[in-house]
Design an enzyme around this catalytic site. Sequence first.
Site, PDB file in Angstrom:
ATOM      1  N   GLY A  74      -9.993  -1.106  -7.632  1.00  0.00           N
ATOM      2  CA  GLY A  74      -9.582  -0.275  -8.755  1.00  0.00           C
ATOM      3  C   GLY A  74      -8.306   0.502  -8.528  1.00  0.00           C
ATOM      4  O   GLY A  74      -7.964   1.401  -9.300  1.00  0.00           O
TER       5      GLY A  74
ATOM      6  N   CYS B 241      15.929  -6.368  12.905  1.00  0.00           N
ATOM      7  CA  CYS B 241      14.812  -7.315  12.893  1.00  0.00           C
ATOM      8  C   CYS B 241      15.033  -8.444  13.894  1.00  0.00           C
ATOM      9  O   CYS B 241      16.144  -8.961  14.038  1.00  0.00           O
ATOM     10  CB  CYS B 241      14.647  -7.889  11.480  1.00  0.00           C
ATOM     11  SG  CYS B 241      13.268  -9.036  11.324  1.00  0.00           S
TER      12      CYS B 241
ATOM     13  N   GLY C 193     -12.907 -13.114  -7.233  1.00  0.00           N
ATOM     14  CA  GLY C 193     -12.543 -13.749  -8.503  1.00  0.00           C
ATOM     15  C   GLY C 193     -12.587 -12.832  -9.701  1.00  0.00           C
ATOM     16  O   GLY C 193     -11.907 -13.083 -10.696  1.00  0.00           O
TER      17      GLY C 193
ATOM     18  N   CYS D 116      16.397 -13.595  10.908  1.00  0.00           N
ATOM     19  CA  CYS D 116      17.460 -12.661  11.283  1.00  0.00           C
ATOM     20  C   CYS D 116      18.184 -13.073  12.561  1.00  0.00           C
ATOM     21  O   CYS D 116      19.331 -12.679  12.782  1.00  0.00           O
ATOM     22  CB  CYS D 116      16.881 -11.250  11.430  1.00  0.00           C
ATOM     23  SG  CYS D 116      16.316 -10.613   9.850  1.00  0.00           S
TER      24      CYS D 116
ATOM     25  N   HIS E 212      11.018 -13.625   6.606  1.00  0.00           N
ATOM     26  CA  HIS E 212      11.458 -12.279   7.026  1.00  0.00           C
ATOM     27  C   HIS E 212      10.550 -11.183   6.445  1.00  0.00           C
ATOM     28  O   HIS E 212      10.129 -10.268   7.154  1.00  0.00           O
ATOM     29  CB  HIS E 212      12.905 -12.021   6.589  1.00  0.00           C
ATOM     30  CG  HIS E 212      13.267 -10.574   6.711  1.00  0.00           C
ATOM     31  ND1 HIS E 212      13.584  -9.978   7.927  1.00  0.00           N
ATOM     32  CD2 HIS E 212      13.282  -9.584   5.787  1.00  0.00           C
ATOM     33  CE1 HIS E 212      13.801  -8.679   7.730  1.00  0.00           C
ATOM     34  NE2 HIS E 212      13.625  -8.414   6.456  1.00  0.00           N
TER      35      HIS E 212
ATOM     36  N   PHE F  35     -11.390  -9.814 -10.260  1.00  0.00           N
ATOM     37  CA  PHE F  35     -10.087  -9.206 -10.573  1.00  0.00           C
ATOM     38  C   PHE F  35      -9.147 -10.237 -11.194  1.00  0.00           C
ATOM     39  O   PHE F  35      -8.459  -9.966 -12.175  1.00  0.00           O
ATOM     40  CB  PHE F  35      -9.463  -8.643  -9.300  1.00  0.00           C
ATOM     41  CG  PHE F  35      -8.123  -7.978  -9.521  1.00  0.00           C
ATOM     42  CD1 PHE F  35      -6.947  -8.672  -9.295  1.00  0.00           C
ATOM     43  CD2 PHE F  35      -8.059  -6.677  -9.983  1.00  0.00           C
ATOM     44  CE1 PHE F  35      -5.719  -8.068  -9.506  1.00  0.00           C
ATOM     45  CE2 PHE F  35      -6.829  -6.067 -10.202  1.00  0.00           C
ATOM     46  CZ  PHE F  35      -5.663  -6.766  -9.959  1.00  0.00           C
TER      47      PHE F  35
ATOM     48  N   CYS G 153      13.226 -11.355  13.767  1.00  0.00           N
ATOM     49  CA  CYS G 153      12.518 -12.552  13.265  1.00  0.00           C
ATOM     50  C   CYS G 153      13.417 -13.788  13.288  1.00  0.00           C
ATOM     51  O   CYS G 153      14.641 -13.699  13.420  1.00  0.00           O
ATOM     52  CB  CYS G 153      11.973 -12.285  11.864  1.00  0.00           C
ATOM     53  SG  CYS G 153      13.119 -12.627  10.520  1.00  0.00           S
TER      54      CYS G 153
ATOM     55  N   ASP H 229      -3.941  -5.959   1.791  1.00  0.00           N
ATOM     56  CA  ASP H 229      -3.365  -7.249   1.370  1.00  0.00           C
ATOM     57  C   ASP H 229      -2.413  -6.983   0.211  1.00  0.00           C
ATOM     58  O   ASP H 229      -2.642  -6.038  -0.574  1.00  0.00           O
ATOM     59  CB  ASP H 229      -4.461  -8.231   0.901  1.00  0.00           C
ATOM     60  CG  ASP H 229      -4.801  -8.008  -0.570  1.00  0.00           C
ATOM     61  OD1 ASP H 229      -5.678  -7.172  -0.841  1.00  0.00           O
ATOM     62  OD2 ASP H 229      -4.152  -8.640  -1.427  1.00  0.00           O
TER      63      ASP H 229
ATOM     64  N   ASP I 224     -11.092 -13.150  -1.979  1.00  0.00           N
ATOM     65  CA  ASP I 224     -11.456 -12.194  -3.012  1.00  0.00           C
ATOM     66  C   ASP I 224     -12.489 -12.905  -3.902  1.00  0.00           C
ATOM     67  O   ASP I 224     -12.582 -14.127  -3.883  1.00  0.00           O
ATOM     68  CB  ASP I 224     -10.207 -11.808  -3.821  1.00  0.00           C
ATOM     69  CG  ASP I 224     -10.445 -10.570  -4.688  1.00  0.00           C
ATOM     70  OD1 ASP I 224      -9.465 -10.034  -5.232  1.00  0.00           O
ATOM     71  OD2 ASP I 224     -11.617 -10.162  -4.813  1.00  0.00           O
TER      72      ASP I 224
HETATM   73  O1  LIG Z   1     -10.788  -3.726  -7.759  1.00  0.00           O
HETATM   74  C1  LIG Z   1     -10.503  -4.838  -7.284  1.00  0.00           C
HETATM   75  N1  LIG Z   1     -11.480  -5.751  -7.045  1.00  0.00           N
HETATM   76  C2  LIG Z   1     -11.203  -6.989  -6.533  1.00  0.00           C
HETATM   77  N2  LIG Z   1      -9.967  -7.382  -6.234  1.00  0.00           N
HETATM   78  C3  LIG Z   1      -8.907  -6.527  -6.464  1.00  0.00           C
HETATM   79  C4  LIG Z   1      -7.591  -6.958  -6.193  1.00  0.00           C
HETATM   80  C5  LIG Z   1      -6.518  -6.086  -6.456  1.00  0.00           C
HETATM   81  N3  LIG Z   1      -5.154  -6.264  -6.345  1.00  0.00           N
HETATM   82  C6  LIG Z   1      -4.609  -5.100  -6.777  1.00  0.00           C
HETATM   83  N4  LIG Z   1      -3.282  -4.859  -6.857  1.00  0.00           N
HETATM   84  C7  LIG Z   1      -2.308  -5.871  -6.461  1.00  0.00           C
HETATM   85  C8  LIG Z   1      -2.030  -6.784  -7.596  1.00  0.00           C
HETATM   86  C9  LIG Z   1      -1.884  -8.120  -7.527  1.00  0.00           C
HETATM   87  C10 LIG Z   1      -1.631  -8.711  -8.791  1.00  0.00           C
HETATM   88  C11 LIG Z   1      -1.584  -7.784  -9.801  1.00  0.00           C
HETATM   89  S1  LIG Z   1      -1.879  -6.222  -9.197  1.00  0.00           S
HETATM   90  N5  LIG Z   1      -5.543  -4.184  -7.133  1.00  0.00           N
HETATM   91  C12 LIG Z   1      -6.762  -4.793  -6.962  1.00  0.00           C
HETATM   92  C13 LIG Z   1      -8.061  -4.343  -7.219  1.00  0.00           C
HETATM   93  C14 LIG Z   1      -9.137  -5.222  -6.979  1.00  0.00           C
HETATM   94 ZN   LIG Z   2      14.005 -10.608   9.859  1.00  0.00          ZN
END
Ligand SMILES: O=c1[nH]cnc2cc3nc(NCc4cccs4)[nH]c3cc12
Ligand SMILES: [Zn+2]
Length: 375
Positions: A219, A307, A97, A312, A338, A99, A309, A269, A95
């Site tokens: 978002g 399961c 960074g 389990c 698991h 967020f 795994c 993810d 990712d």
């Molecule tokens: O717009 C995004 N831009 C770049 N990375 C992200 C990661 C993201 N992860 C979640 N939700 C899962 C979460 C993980 C931790 C707190 S909420 N929503 C997300 C939105 C974005």
């Molecule tokens: Zn399992």
Amino acid sequence: MTAAVTYEHIKTCKQSGARLGRVHTPHGIIETPAFMPVGTQATVKTMSPEELKEMDAQIILSNTYHLFIRPGHELVQAAGGLHKFMNWDRPILTDSGGFQVFSLSGIRKITEEGVQFKSHLNGDKLFLSPEKAMEIQNALGADIIMAFDECPPYPAEYSYIKASLERTSRWAERCLSSHAGKETQGLFAIIQGGMHEDLRRLSAEQLTSMDFPGYAIGGLSVGEPKHLMYEVLDYTTPLMPVNKPRYLMGVGSPDALIEGAIRGIDMFDCVLPTRIARNGTCMTSSGRLVIRNAKYAKDLGPLDPECSCYTCRNYSRAYIRHLIKADETFGIRLTTYHNLHFLLQLMRDVRKAISEDRLLDFRDAFFTSYGLHEN
Ligand SMILES: O=c1[nH]cnc2cc3nc(NCc4cccs4)[nH]c3cc12
Ligand SMILES: [Zn+2]
């Protein structure tokens, strides 16, 4: 030169419209729809690469923000890059960074140039920009890297969301130009626009006109009700190119993975399986199970009788409950193994259901057994 990351469409489910595909990357092929375990600090917490391969994790995620502030992307580069550093020879996605800056560091200032913030570890004054995010992700060497974006807070004013998505598009342009010439990594753009159809359309149009190898929907999974997330997907995925991977960021729970696949999402993810495992909460075919509950104290059965795994097949609920209560790390390893296996197996079942044109039937059966009735 062929792009580093390409999408191969295999088939579309006649019953649901979900699609079966393959994402080709320099470190291997990802059968989609796919769930990506999250390894924020260059490790999927408590799991070894061998265990991740055993459960057939095809690709894992790591975070630019965390590795930038510790141990530093230069160190990882000097170690031969992230694959070498963490001994993982399959695909990695990082990712960008943005967020994490908003969700982790307190003090921050957004300008056209980028974001100034303080490290949540030691308060150091730091700066991330599209160019810096590309430099870091290039040093880490992930197969798929993300454009530097802003995930607006939820909820937020319409005018803020519009201005923010326009800046995210300008930042995406800057990522593309500074990434040029480094086609050994696939750069995905991130569609923003909050919960507004017109703004999602605007963001998608601006970004698809720049021709990225893949597109993410950002978002979402930021506290909005699930039905609202599904609504956004209903009108956003049709705006995305059919011949490119579609990645829904931060999702998710078993029901959201199935509903997302039905709406044409290829990659997901989420920290959920690893995060809830650490307090002993397990995903099972009949819903969530909190192993600390006294009713499991003498239960010599497996976490999930359905399961297959490692956890389990070899350990009882009583044993795992004992380890979690005794704060024994091996207990967390067993619940983590698991939970990850559960989601990876769910996606294998989803892919099979798509290949047999019966994903809606699969969803209904799964929801009934998991205890998720239409709410
Ligand atoms: O717009 C995004 N831009 C770049 N990375 C992200 C990661 C993201 N992860 C979640 N939700 C899962 C979460 C993980 C931790 C707190 S909420 N929503 C997300 C939105 C974005
Ligand atoms: Zn399992």
